[in-house]
Design an enzyme around this catalytic site. Structure first.
Site, PDB file in Angstrom:
ATOM      1  NE  ARG A   9      52.644   7.521  33.627  1.00 25.42           N
ATOM      2  CZ  ARG A   9      51.511   8.369  33.778  1.00 25.42           C
ATOM      3  NH1 ARG A   9      51.328   8.911  32.413  1.00 25.42           N
ATOM      4  NH2 ARG A   9      52.085   9.190  34.335  1.00 25.42           N
ATOM      5  CB  ALA A  41      58.291  11.326  47.325  1.00 28.19           C
TER       6      ALA A  41
HETATM    7  C1  UD1 Z   1      51.109  17.995  38.531  1.00 32.80           C
HETATM    8  C2  UD1 Z   1      50.341  19.286  38.838  1.00 32.80           C
HETATM    9  C3  UD1 Z   1      49.886  18.826  37.464  1.00 32.80           C
HETATM   10  C4  UD1 Z   1      50.639  19.701  36.592  1.00 32.80           C
HETATM   11  C5  UD1 Z   1      51.531  18.103  35.763  1.00 32.80           C
HETATM   12  C6  UD1 Z   1      53.099  18.880  35.353  1.00 32.80           C
HETATM   13  C7  UD1 Z   1      49.932  18.317  40.381  1.00 32.80           C
HETATM   14  C8  UD1 Z   1      48.326  18.016  41.910  1.00 32.80           C
HETATM   15  N1  UD1 Z   1      49.481  18.343  39.606  1.00 32.80           N
HETATM   16  O1  UD1 Z   1      50.288  16.860  38.041  1.00 32.80           O
HETATM   17  O2  UD1 Z   1      49.141  20.230  37.568  1.00 32.80           O
HETATM   18  O3  UD1 Z   1      50.550  19.862  35.130  1.00 32.80           O
HETATM   19  O4  UD1 Z   1      52.503  17.957  37.608  1.00 32.80           O
HETATM   20  O5  UD1 Z   1      53.800  17.559  35.214  1.00 32.80           O
HETATM   21  O6  UD1 Z   1      49.804  18.498  41.897  1.00 32.80           O
HETATM   22  N2  UD1 Z   1      55.189  14.175  43.630  1.00 32.80           N
HETATM   23  C9  UD1 Z   1      55.744  13.548  45.164  1.00 32.80           C
HETATM   24  N3  UD1 Z   1      54.918  12.983  46.325  1.00 32.80           N
HETATM   25  C10 UD1 Z   1      53.645  12.875  45.840  1.00 32.80           C
HETATM   26  C11 UD1 Z   1      53.501  13.364  44.614  1.00 32.80           C
HETATM   27  C12 UD1 Z   1      54.193  14.036  43.540  1.00 32.80           C
HETATM   28  O7  UD1 Z   1      57.194  13.277  45.526  1.00 32.80           O
HETATM   29  O8  UD1 Z   1      52.925  12.527  47.110  1.00 32.80           O
HETATM   30  C13 UD1 Z   1      56.424  14.294  42.366  1.00 32.80           C
HETATM   31  C14 UD1 Z   1      56.140  13.180  41.644  1.00 32.80           C
HETATM   32  O9  UD1 Z   1      57.534  12.396  41.923  1.00 32.80           O
HETATM   33  C15 UD1 Z   1      56.726  13.991  39.947  1.00 32.80           C
HETATM   34  C16 UD1 Z   1      55.869  14.930  41.410  1.00 32.80           C
HETATM   35  O10 UD1 Z   1      55.815  15.240  42.103  1.00 32.80           O
HETATM   36  O11 UD1 Z   1      58.207  14.157  39.842  1.00 32.80           O
HETATM   37  C17 UD1 Z   1      54.326  15.209  39.996  1.00 32.80           C
HETATM   38  O12 UD1 Z   1      53.374  14.231  40.511  1.00 32.80           O
HETATM   39  P1  UD1 Z   1      52.925  13.753  39.496  1.00 32.80           P
HETATM   40  O13 UD1 Z   1      51.964  12.175  40.411  1.00 32.80           O
HETATM   41  O14 UD1 Z   1      53.536  12.968  38.558  1.00 32.80           O
HETATM   42  O15 UD1 Z   1      52.022  14.728  39.263  1.00 32.80           O
HETATM   43  P2  UD1 Z   1      50.773  15.016  38.539  1.00 32.80           P
HETATM   44  O16 UD1 Z   1      49.892  14.165  38.290  1.00 32.80           O
HETATM   45  O17 UD1 Z   1      51.568  15.032  36.823  1.00 32.80           O
END
Ligand code: UD1
Ligand code: CA
Length: 540
Positions: A31, A26
């Site tokens: 970036r 989601a």
């Molecule tokens: C997350 C992890 C981190 C891990 C990293 C690996 C958490 C808090 N942190 O960080 O420990 O090392 O992934 O890549 O979980 N997404 C949603 N809905 C949201 C937020 C995110 O669907 O509300 C999805 C994003 O599309 C993505 C994934 O979850 O595919 C990860 O989200 P992202 O914000 O990239 O997490 P990171 O900060 O990278």
């Protein structure tokens, strides 16, 4: 196939299938700076999301759930096309990974078994690794198992904080981590298996008490520990499988890595790749033993290349079938078939519907579309062949145009078996040239030609003796003409020299006669011999 994306469905999950695989997809993907959803950007010709969905599906779970949000119309449309079996759940506001899983579980009220969580933007993760993770989880009887990797540069990732005895105490996000925690090189991939009760309880207790004010799925780990449960980490040896793609630099790097692995697989399967750095082969392509790929070749889509064929250099084929022992040089092709032993290029453009028969030839600066070209037939030079059928053993001269379009409709042309179309001819479709027929060079055909007939349609040649001396006096040309007539003894240099190849098909006896017409205007001049380009294919 040598790549991981195509492993057969996994039925080897001991302890039964997992209840659900939840794919988080989601997030905004800011970036990438793209109007297209990040998940629809491609690695080796397939969307990132399709890899995630395939890896999940191969586990044969009861449910595959994709959490969509940002640009969800695009993502949902794509999923409907590639994976109608998945359930999509909408997370309208992206309030963190924990919130995303809450939304997913709300759509799955009666889960009894393990829940896997993965991401839509981690394309290299394989179902084999997921199987190992689940097996590790079940073997260790822990409440949560997290997939980790030890990486040289852990910047940006959550860190795995282990206690004595190696069990996991917590996952700490970089922005919330202490100096000492930041020095940890084991990172959280974001991929986990949860016991369903631990997951539900943990999700219910999440609070946005972190730097980003989000609900972190990672906090479920700490909460499970507090509840007296154990958490294990399974470290993969292949860190690429945990790698996410956040921008186009990472996208290019991952494409290069996936491509490298695909080429390694093909080289081990008997394909010569002269320059792996400039050769790109999509995961969907099929190659046989003793295929040679020369530099700057891209093979995409449903392209297949049979044994002993050579493709390249500088060739792009999309959905093209190349037959055994064929050669395709400096060519761009799509939705075409090249027969066994056929040759194409250099500089050919094969458009959809091109079918070249066995040992046929499509040569230099030739464009084909909807063109069925028979076995051993040749279209060697400078030709447009659209909407045509060319019979076996036919020979198409240089610069022939199959004029298929009158501005409103497209029509077809057919040329019969072993027929010969002279150079610089235009066949204005619809036209049928029968078997064993000839078309004189420079003809414009608007009507059919019967079997065994010769068709010629062009202005007769006229030679005007003495014209240069009269009209171009004082030029180099006139001097050359004068010198020629002096040395040959001919009156004026105006007689055409006889042609040595008496069997030339495009030369008609009556046309060798010198015609002396009424004086020509300066514009009407055609230099002698101009209707006889000696460029017809002579190699047999
Ligand atoms: C997350 C992890 C981190 C891990 C990293 C690996 C958490 C808090 N942190 O960080 O420990 O090392 O992934 O890549 O979980 N997404 C949603 N809905 C949201 C937020 C995110 O669907 O509300 C999805 C994003 O599309 C993505 C994934 O979850 O595919 C990860 O989200 P992202 O914000 O990239 O997490 P990171 O900060 O990278
Ligand atoms: Ca990320």
């Amino acid at each position: 196939m040598p790549v991981s994306g195509a492993v057969p469905p996994t039925s080897t999950l001991e302890g039964g299938p997992v209840s659900a695989v939840v794919i988080l997809a989601a997030g905004e993907g800011k970036r990438m700076r793209s109007s297209r959803s990040k998940l629809l950007h491609e690695i080796a010709g397939r969307t990132m999301l399709s890899y995630a969905v395939d890896a999940a599906t191969e586990l044969q779970p009861e449910h595959v759930v994709v959490v969509v949000g940002h640009l969800r119309e695009q993502v949902e449309a794509h999923l409907a096309e590639i994976a109608p079996h998945v359930t999509t759940v909408v997370q309208t506001e992206q309030r963190g990974t924990g919130h995303a899983v809450q939304v997913a579980l709300a759509a799955l009220p009666d889960l009894a078994g393990d829940v896997l969580v993965t991401y839509g933007d981690v394309p290299m993760l394989t179902s084999d690794t997921l199987v190992e993770l689940v097996a590790d989880h079940r073997g260790a009887r822990t409440a949560v198992s997290v997939l980790t990797a030890r990486v040289a540069d852990p910047t940006g990732y959550g860190r795995i904080v282990r206690g004595a005895g190696d069990d996991v105490l917590a996952i700490v996000e970089e922005r919330d981590a202490s100096e000492a925690q930041r020095a940890i090189h084991e990172i959280n991939s974001g991929i986990y298996v949860f016991d369903p009760q631990t997951l539900r309880e943990g999700l219910a207790q999440l609070r946005p008490t972190n730097d980003q004010g989000e609900l972190y799925l990672t906090d479920v780990v700490g909460l499970a520990r507090e509840a007296g449960r154990t958490v294990s980490a399974f470290a993969t040896r292949d860190a690429w499988q945990t790698e996410g793609v956040n921008d186009r630099v990472q996208l290019a790097r991952m494409n290069a890595e996936v491509n490298r692995r695909i080429l390694d697989g093909w080289m081990r399967a008997g394909v010569t790749v002269v320059d792996p750095a400039s050769t790109w082969v999509h995961a969907s392509v099929d190659l046989a033993e003793d295929v040679t790929l020369l530099p700057q070749t891209s093979l995409e889509g449903a392209t297949s290349v049979a044994a002993g064929a050579t493709v390249g250099p500088s060739t792009t084929l999309v959905d093209v079938e190349v037959g055994e022992g064929a050669t395709v040089v400096r060519t761009h092709g799509s939705l075409a078939v090249v027969g066994a032993g056929a040759t194409v290029g250099p500089y050919a453009y094969l458009r959809p519907g091109t079918v070249l028969g066995e040992r046929g030839k499509i040569g230099t600066f030739v464009e084909t579309k909807n063109a069925q070209i028979g076995a051993r037939a040749k279209v060697p030079h400078l030709t447009y062949a659209g909407d045509v059928e060319i019979g076996e053993d036919a020979n198409i001269g240089a610069g022939v145009i199959f004029a298929n379009y009158d501005g409103v409709t497209k029509s077809r042309t057919s040329v019969g078996r072993a027929s010969f179309v002279g150079s610089d001819s235009t066949l204005v479709a619809p036209v049928t040239v029968g078997d064993g027929a000839y078309v004189g060079a420079g003809s414009t055909l608007t009507g059919d030609v019967g079997a065994g007939e010769l068709a010629v349609s062009r202005a007769r040649q006229r030679n005007v003796p003495g014209w240069v001396a009269r009209k171009r006096a004082g030029t180099k040309t006139a001097a050359a003409a004068e010198a020629a007539s002096a040395s040959s003894g001919a009156p004026d240099g105006g007689t055409p020299s006889p042609d040595p190849s008496g069997d030339d098909p495009v030369r008609l006896p009556e046309q060798t006669e010198t015609v002396v017409p009424a004086p020509l205007s300066d514009q009407a001049v055609v230099p002698p011999g101009s209707d006889r380009p000696d460029t017809n294919e002579r190699e047999s």
